[in-house]
Write a protein that holds these residues in place. Structure first.
Motif, PDB file in Angstrom:
ATOM      1  N   TRP A 365       0.854  -1.195   0.000  1.00 42.46           N
ATOM      2  CA  TRP A 365       0.000   0.000   0.000  1.00 42.46           C
ATOM      3  C   TRP A 365       0.886   1.241   0.000  1.00 42.46           C
ATOM      4  O   TRP A 365       1.748   1.405   0.862  1.00 42.46           O
ATOM      5  N   LEU A 366       0.654   2.123  -0.972  1.00 41.35           N
ATOM      6  CA  LEU A 366       1.444   3.349  -1.110  1.00 41.35           C
ATOM      7  C   LEU A 366       0.521   4.558  -1.178  1.00 41.35           C
ATOM      8  O   LEU A 366      -0.563   4.478  -1.770  1.00 41.35           O
ATOM      9  N   PRO A 367       0.919   5.689  -0.587  1.00 40.81           N
ATOM     10  CA  PRO A 367       0.075   6.893  -0.658  1.00 40.81           C
ATOM     11  C   PRO A 367       0.039   7.443  -2.074  1.00 40.81           C
ATOM     12  O   PRO A 367       1.068   7.472  -2.761  1.00 40.81           O
ATOM     13  N   PRO A 368      -1.115   7.875  -2.555  1.00 38.23           N
ATOM     14  CA  PRO A 368      -1.196   8.447  -3.906  1.00 38.23           C
ATOM     15  C   PRO A 368      -0.453   9.771  -3.984  1.00 38.23           C
ATOM     16  O   PRO A 368      -0.383  10.524  -3.009  1.00 38.23           O
ATOM     17  N   ILE A 369       0.105  10.048  -5.152  1.00 38.60           N
ATOM     18  CA  ILE A 369       0.883  11.265  -5.351  1.00 38.60           C
ATOM     19  C   ILE A 369       0.648  11.790  -6.760  1.00 38.60           C
ATOM     20  O   ILE A 369       0.521  11.009  -7.711  1.00 38.60           O
ATOM     21  N   THR A 370       0.558  13.099  -6.890  1.00 36.04           N
ATOM     22  CA  THR A 370       0.457  13.755  -8.188  1.00 36.04           C
ATOM     23  C   THR A 370       1.823  14.308  -8.566  1.00 36.04           C
ATOM     24  O   THR A 370       2.429  15.051  -7.786  1.00 36.04           O
TER      25      THR A 370
END
Length: 509
Positions: A365-370
């Protein structure tokens, strides 16, 4: 008495007694040889000065736990890289004293005065009172900077107070123009921008300049300008929305309105509980590290199968522990081949990274990033902030960039992260994103403890032979619908052949 006694022996040489109540003049008339009490040797003034520098260094480099980090230059470790220099220099507007005299930014003075004038009008407090409050606090505000950066203003508090006043008003008004009201739509924001004759692209560059380490203003300045009026609260709320807008991803924007409101309220409560931030860049870092504790639902599975599987895994790991001491890490492509799926975490918090496993399949699980044009400057300045010698921190942002770089080696890895809803590419091609993270990781040293548990779990998962066999079988026979159908067809053919053989042998006579 000369420095050399009869017989050619040097005064103070081992084996000779030295009187401690006498000063010995060396051949150099500018240097004095001083005997050291309770010893049998002599030291010059220069040598004593060198030794005193050790005591000064020992006492001077100790950090005070309660002291806030100073606003200072980017550490030389990052600043000397040619590719990084553009990330640390303002493009449009100078904030604070570090770049105030930059001739390429003198055109921003008119822009700041225009923004400051509209802020004074909107805040509802006369400009004399606001400026006087800044002048009264000038001594405390000067303590927020590296003293050597303010040497030119040592006898000019008036100029420094005016700089803080104008820059602080300009920051608040610039942020308020786009984030000032929940109810206004984009057309109203454009109308406010047109009223000041400020184009949207110029305002965007101003926002990027507000997150540069060398372009920071003490957060205390913003508090002083907004605490004397009821209207000040709306400017502080605009800052919170501004910070949130630089953190949340498109997936979070699609959430129901109630969820967005809950996230904003939790962020607001978090900011109220924490002590006053150092500056806007420090506030951005706090927002990136804020996390709402939520327990992820475990996978449901057979208890007996789980115990059997864990027994086999642990037994295999015990045999390999003697040979593997470091937690080697792989890119996304290799993780997929090892049976690890990528999933987007529920928050954008950089510490919201976890790994769990069921049978032969793991989930990372990885945090979403723009990722866009602002990603490089923002993260590199956050890293520079963490590297400041007087900032006691755990290097979470630095460790996150190193962790992400270990996952991304090529454009295919970026594509897999996009497909998993973890990375939103606003930069261009996937290859450009891969190059960006590989470049940002240059000369970075992550924390040995951040993400250590996740790395260990992934390492154990990838090194287990049972998992490798299962993952290889999965990718060989079930990677696509066609390979799956071919596998089913082969099994069916074997069954039919077995049945045909059986009936041939047992055919009734």
């Amino acid at each position: 008495m000369s420095s050399t006694e009869e017989g050619g022996g040097t005064v103070g040489a081992p084996g000779r007694a030295v009187s401690t109540d006498q000063t010995i003049i060396n051949n150099n008339p500018l240097e004095t040889i001083i005997p050291i009490q309770c010893t049998n040797f002599l030291l010059s003034n220069g040598e004593l000065e060198n030794l005193r520098s050790l005591d000064e260094a020992f006492n001077g480099n100790q950090l005070e736990p309660t002291a806030k980090p100073l606003i200072q230059r980017v550490p030389s470790t990052l600043g000397r890289h040619k590719d990084f220099r553009k990330y640390f220099k303002p493009k449009v507007i100078s904030i604070g004293p570090l770049h105030h005299d930059d001739p390429t930014l003198h055109g921003s003075e008119k822009l700041k005065l225009k923004l400051a004038a509209h802020f004074v009008k909107n805040i509802g407090v006369n400009k004399e009172t606001l400026y006087n409050n800044m002048k009264t606090e000038i001594n405390d505000l000067k303590k927020c900077y590296d003293p050597k950066e303010l040497e030119k203003y040592s006898n000019d508090d008036e100029k420094l107070a005016w700089m803080f006043f104008v820059d602080g008003c300009a920051i608040l008004q610039a942020i308020y123009m786009r984030y000032g009201n929940d109810d206004v739509d984009d057309q109203d924001n454009d109308h406010m921008s047109n009223e000041l004759s400020i184009k949207n692209d110029l305002l965007t560059y101003v926002y990027l300049d507000l997150f540069l380490l060398e372009n920071q203003l003490p957060f205390r300045v913003l508090k002083l300008l907004t605490s004397w009026s009821e209207n000040g609260e709306k400017f502080m709320k605009a800052i919170k929305r501004f910070i949130d807008d630089n953190v949340i991803t498109p997936a979070e924007m699609k959430e129901p309105q109630s969820h967005q409101q809950d996230r904003f309220c939790s962020s607001e409560r978090w900011q109220q509980q924490e002590e006053e931030p150092i500056h806007l860049l420090n506030l951005l870092r706090r927002r990136l590290l804020s996390r709402k504790e939520e327990k992820r639902k475990p996978w449901r599975h057979c208890r007996f199968c789980t115990r059997l599987f864990r027994y086999l895994i642990n037994r295999s790991n015990q045999t390999r522990t003697r040979r593997h001491h470091s937690h080697t890490f792989r890119n996304v492509k290799e993780l997929k081949n090892a049976g690890i799926w990528l999933k987007a975490s529920e928050t954008s918090c950089l510490t919201d990274i976890s790994f769990n496993r069921i049978f032969f399949v793991g989930k990372l699980w990885l945090p979403p990033i723009t990722v866009d044009d602002s990603t490089g400057p923002k993260f590199m300045n956050l890293i520079a902030h963490e590297m400041c010698p007087d900032f006691d921190n755990d290097f979470t942002v630095t460790s996150y960039i190193c962790f992400l770089d270990s996952l991304i080696d090529e454009a295919e890895d970026v594509k897999d992260l996009r497909d998993a809803g973890i990375l939103y590419n606003g930069l261009g091609s996937d290859e450009e994103v891969a190059k960006l993270f590989n470049k940002m990781n240059t000369d970075l040293v992550p924390s040995p403890t951040i993400y250590n548990g996740v790395k260990r779990q992934i390492h154990n998962h990838c090194k287990n032979m049972w998992i490798n066999y299962a993952a290889q079988a999965y990718h060989t026979h079930f990677r696509s619908p066609w390979t799956f159908l071919a596998f089913v067809g082969a099994i069916a053919a074997l069954l039919l052949s077995a049945l045909q053989t059986y009936y041939t042998i047992h055919q009734p006579k």
